[in-house]
Enzyme design. Sequence first.
Site, PDB file in Angstrom:
ATOM      1  N   LYS A 202     -68.160  44.985  28.549  1.00  0.00           N
ATOM      2  CA  LYS A 202     -66.591  44.731  29.045  1.00  0.00           C
ATOM      3  C   LYS A 202     -66.167  43.372  29.325  1.00  0.00           C
ATOM      4  O   LYS A 202     -65.306  42.845  28.756  1.00  0.00           O
ATOM      5  CB  LYS A 202     -66.398  45.481  30.287  1.00  0.00           C
ATOM      6  CG  LYS A 202     -66.340  47.120  30.241  1.00  0.00           C
ATOM      7  CD  LYS A 202     -65.204  47.574  29.557  1.00  0.00           C
ATOM      8  CE  LYS A 202     -65.340  48.966  29.604  1.00  0.00           C
ATOM      9  NZ  LYS A 202     -64.023  49.803  28.893  1.00  0.00           N
TER      10      LYS A 202
ATOM     11  N   ASN B  57     -62.566  60.116  19.686  1.00  0.00           N
ATOM     12  CA  ASN B  57     -63.801  60.784  18.779  1.00  0.00           C
ATOM     13  C   ASN B  57     -64.187  62.039  19.364  1.00  0.00           C
ATOM     14  O   ASN B  57     -65.060  62.602  19.023  1.00  0.00           O
ATOM     15  CB  ASN B  57     -64.921  59.633  18.667  1.00  0.00           C
ATOM     16  CG  ASN B  57     -65.523  59.340  19.916  1.00  0.00           C
ATOM     17  OD1 ASN B  57     -65.241  60.094  20.977  1.00  0.00           O
ATOM     18  ND2 ASN B  57     -66.411  58.415  19.580  1.00  0.00           N
TER      19      ASN B  57
ATOM     20  N   TYR C 219     -73.297  47.695  30.765  1.00  0.00           N
ATOM     21  CA  TYR C 219     -71.936  48.163  30.775  1.00  0.00           C
ATOM     22  C   TYR C 219     -70.964  47.189  31.145  1.00  0.00           C
ATOM     23  O   TYR C 219     -70.010  46.924  30.520  1.00  0.00           O
ATOM     24  CB  TYR C 219     -71.796  49.556  31.753  1.00  0.00           C
ATOM     25  CG  TYR C 219     -70.291  50.002  32.091  1.00  0.00           C
ATOM     26  CD1 TYR C 219     -69.502  50.298  31.014  1.00  0.00           C
ATOM     27  CD2 TYR C 219     -69.948  49.751  33.351  1.00  0.00           C
ATOM     28  CE1 TYR C 219     -68.144  50.633  31.119  1.00  0.00           C
ATOM     29  CE2 TYR C 219     -68.533  50.010  33.450  1.00  0.00           C
ATOM     30  CZ  TYR C 219     -67.768  50.684  32.397  1.00  0.00           C
ATOM     31  OH  TYR C 219     -66.429  51.030  32.802  1.00  0.00           O
TER      32      TYR C 219
END
Length: 320
Positions: A143, A31, A139
């Site tokens: 994951k 992106n 974070y």
Amino acid sequence: MILITGAAGYIGSHVNKLMHENGYQTIVLDNLHNGHEEMVKWGKFVKCDLKDVKLLSHVFEKYDIEAVIHLAALASVKESVEFPQKYYKNNFQYTKNLLNVMEKFKVGKFIFSSTASVYGEPNFVPISEEHQLKPMNPYGESKLMVENLLSEKSKNSDFNYVIFRYFNVAGADSNSEIGEIHEIETHLIPKVLDVALGKSKRIAIFGDDYPTPDGTCIRDYIHVNDVASAHLKGLNFLENDKSDVFNLGIGRGFSVKEIIKSCEEVTNCYIPTVVEERREGDPAILICDNQKAYKTLKWKAELNNVYTMIESAYNFHRKL
Ligand code: UDP
């Protein structure tokens, strides 16, 4: 063809290059929020956000995709502590979109970039894949949520995955045509090199009161091309219709102070430092047990010298 998400990013561009050197054709998705189009020098580039399920479906319709290497993600521990929802959405929700489209188009081979952050503060080092999973920041949490989803999804189905838990990825390709560029740099080595290159005045050491020999955090730094080569092995592994998870690191740790000293040696510059508060969400020591990848995938970190890792990063950064 192999679809690589996040291929305009640091790790993705190295994986993409290696795939081409090994005869694979790639479709690369990014992106461009954190990635850079000039890093996509190989394969067919499609600017695409993973929230755009329509465009994603179109890509799968148009190209004959046999496997997906999913590297697109937000990856700043600090930012994840400030904006946890953003991490949940980008790293978990959008991965779900990708997996749903894969299912629709019956693509069942998936390589996922996970992180040593899923382990949290280790109970023992080096950390093997069996270590308990207890992320200390959103974070790592985001994951781990994907890891759990993959494991569920592969049960009683044709879907297989390889999860790679990266330790601290560093360095750049040897001819310096690709490397690490972030608008806002948070990683230690590029930040120290910025000081050497006169782009900033000093490096802040986030805490010098950790229970380590010099009081600063210890990390296992692995060369980005060694990470890339593991993905080649991962694709081979998926041919066996099996799923598994592997750590990627060199098996040795270096403190923040040791890294700064190596950067001084490589650049021949004095690097001024200032000690600041600990950064929230940082475990004291992360060192990888990489034996599983070695035994199962026959993968080995070849470029495991921290000096040469830093040197390759410096050669790239000084050209920018
Ligand atoms: N670090 C530091 N100063 C900085 C950036 C990082 O002291 O300006 C420390 C950080 O606290 C951690 C180590 O360097 O202990 C590696 O951090 P980095 O952000 O490179 O990678 P992470 O371990 O978060 O994946």
